[in-house]
Scaffold this active site. Structure first.
Site, PDB file in Angstrom:
ATOM      1  N   GLY A 193      57.339   3.039 -76.366  1.00  0.00           N
ATOM      2  CA  GLY A 193      56.892   1.711 -76.761  1.00  0.00           C
ATOM      3  C   GLY A 193      57.525   1.158 -78.014  1.00  0.00           C
ATOM      4  N   PRO A 237      61.233   6.636 -74.533  1.00  0.00           N
ATOM      5  CG  PRO A 237      63.430   6.860 -75.307  1.00  0.00           C
ATOM      6  CD  PRO A 237      62.208   7.662 -74.933  1.00  0.00           C
ATOM      7  N   GLY A 238      61.823   3.367 -73.358  1.00  0.00           N
ATOM      8  CA  GLY A 238      62.300   2.547 -72.242  1.00  0.00           C
ATOM      9  C   GLY A 238      62.925   1.300 -72.821  1.00  0.00           C
ATOM     10  NE  ARG A 239      59.214  -3.091 -75.585  1.00  0.00           N
ATOM     11  CZ  ARG A 239      58.656  -3.955 -74.739  1.00  0.00           C
ATOM     12  NH1 ARG A 239      59.309  -5.046 -74.411  1.00  0.00           N
ATOM     13  NH2 ARG A 239      57.462  -3.711 -74.235  1.00  0.00           N
ATOM     14  NE  ARG A 275      58.554  -8.448 -72.023  1.00  0.00           N
ATOM     15  CZ  ARG A 275      58.805  -8.782 -73.290  1.00  0.00           C
ATOM     16  NH1 ARG A 275      59.753  -9.677 -73.559  1.00  0.00           N
ATOM     17  NH2 ARG A 275      58.130  -8.226 -74.272  1.00  0.00           N
ATOM     18  CE1 TYR A 279      54.782  -9.099 -72.586  1.00  0.00           C
ATOM     19  CE2 TYR A 279      53.171  -8.349 -70.972  1.00  0.00           C
ATOM     20  CZ  TYR A 279      54.444  -8.306 -71.507  1.00  0.00           C
ATOM     21  OH  TYR A 279      55.382  -7.491 -70.945  1.00  0.00           O
ATOM     22  CB  CYS A 306      54.821 -25.054 -58.437  1.00  0.00           C
ATOM     23  SG  CYS A 306      56.081 -25.849 -57.431  1.00  0.00           S
ATOM     24  CD  GLU A 307      51.522 -21.280 -61.499  1.00  0.00           C
ATOM     25  OE1 GLU A 307      50.747 -21.572 -62.440  1.00  0.00           O
ATOM     26  OE2 GLU A 307      51.139 -21.021 -60.339  1.00  0.00           O
ATOM     27  CE1 TYR A 335      57.620  -2.046 -69.283  1.00  0.00           C
ATOM     28  CE2 TYR A 335      59.046  -2.102 -71.204  1.00  0.00           C
ATOM     29  CZ  TYR A 335      58.172  -1.433 -70.379  1.00  0.00           C
ATOM     30  OH  TYR A 335      57.858  -0.126 -70.653  1.00  0.00           O
TER      31      TYR A 335
END
Length: 379
Positions: A193, A237-239, A275, A279, A306-307, A335
């Site tokens: 993270g 670790p990913g991000r 994303r 959030y 359409c949002e 992500y």
């Protein structure tokens, strides 16, 4: 490894972005892969990862997820007692073969500081993991059923830049290990993270070295105080590995200049990057042609869906942009496509891998045939 005096390993978090090419890269680098569910496990196998390099994760694994994990993973991170009961039942129904190591996911009761509550996972009330009391019960069950518990795992949140909250969680994990007696060769994974900078306001880049140093020093001190041998340390670790490796390209379709502000409408948005809508993540961008131009107007960049929430960037100063211009959004590797959808019939974009002066297509653009082939007629 330079900060930790015992064995340690890096496990790439597949949920950040996973495909066959990424799995192949992980295999070549000698890393492990954190796979959530059967789909990511299958992708890891396609990329050549061996059983011992696959760690199976998930908060509510299905029977198919667990069966794939038992067949193909070297480690299963169990989130709850129900899951452990399912593992025991599956083993009894399918005796024989090698049983993966089992780590138990701890809910430490403290989250790291992130920009949104939806990216926090370690606090009381979270859906993830087991409380200390539940974890002790899970250990008791594993020993009754002869399930090989060998480690603890926890995760406190995603995209954080202050490692201080890890200290209390690590101390709790070591105290629990002393209580449940995992033996001299045990594993500890404090998750991943760690953040990267997505926007100018988030610079400088968070110091990965400081993050690893806090983890290593806290484990070393805590084990010394508890009289425990040092665990095999795993970091996920990913991000922090993949985010800055990805750049998203969009083409401007429409420019709406109004007294209250300018909208730049591009050919992608929340279907390929939800994303900001989920959030409030912030991004920066720049024009592909003559990016050095001085910014002269604040713009908001949105997609075709359409949002009203279909927005990528708000209030970013940019040079003048016109229809057909290309925009590049850096730090787009994590992500985004892993959370993409076919909303409004969108087709997911292609992914091109660029390394050592060579560009290779590693994910082709989805076609209408991809959408239609999965659907069945009523007749």
């Amino acid at each position: 490894q330079k900060h930790y005096p015992a064995d340690a390993h890096v496990t790439y978090a597949g949920k950040a972005f996973f495909c066959k090419a990424v799995a192949e890269w992980i295999h070549r680098q000698g890393l492990w892969a954190d796979c959530t569910g059967e789909g990511e496990i299958r992708m890891a196998l396609m990329g050549g990862l061996r059983r011992e390099s696959i760690v199976a994760h998930g908060v509510n694994k299905s029977s198919d997820d667990l069966l794939a994990a038992l067949q193909h993973a070297g480690t299963v991170v169990a989130d709850n007692l129900t899951e452990l009961r399912k593992i025991s039942a599956l083993r009894q129904a399918n005796p024989g073969g090698t049983l993966p190591d089992i780590w138990l996911r701890l809910l430490p009761g403290v989250a790291v500081a992130t920009h949104h509550v939806h990216t926090q996972t370690g606090q009381h009330g979270s859906k993830f993991g087991m409380t200390p009391e539940e974890l002790v019960e899970a250990v008791r069950f594993c020993r009754q059923q002869d399930l090989p518990v060998s480690g603890l795992h926890f995760h406190q949140g995603s995209n954080f830049r202050d490692p201080a909250p890890l200290v209390s969680a690590i101390r709790l994990a070591v105290e629990l290990t002393s209580e449940i007696a995992l033996g001299n060769q045990w594993h500890l994974c404090p998750g991943g993270g760690w953040s990267v900078a997505y926007h100018e306001s988030e610079l400088p880049q968070p110091d990965m070295d400081a993050y690893v140093r806090v983890i290593s020093q806290t484990i070393t001190r805590s084990c010394k105080d508890s009289g425990l041998p040092l665990p095999y340390l795993h970091i996920e670790p990913g991000r922090s590995l993949i985010a800055r490796a990805g750049v998203a390209l969009y083409r401007v379709g429409t420019v709406k200049r109004r007294p209250e502000g300018t909208w730049i409408l591009v050919d992608g948005g929340m279907a390929d990057n939800p994303r900001h809508a989920l959030y409030g993540s912030r991004y920066s961008c720049l024009p592909v042609t003559h990016p050095e131009r001085e910014p002269n107007e604040p713009v908001s960049i949105a997609g075709p869906f359409c949002e009203s929430g279909d927005v990528l960037i708000e209030g970013l100063p940019l040079p003048r942009l016109d229809e057909a211009d290309l925009l590049a959004i850096p730090a787009s590797g994590a992500y985004q496509l892993s959370m993409s959808s076919n909303y409004n019939g969108a087709r997911r974009p292609a992914v091109v891998w660029i390394a050592r002066g060579r560009a290779r297509l590693v994910i082709r653009r989805e076609t209408f045939a991809d959408l239609s082939d999965r659907d069945l007629s009523l007749s």
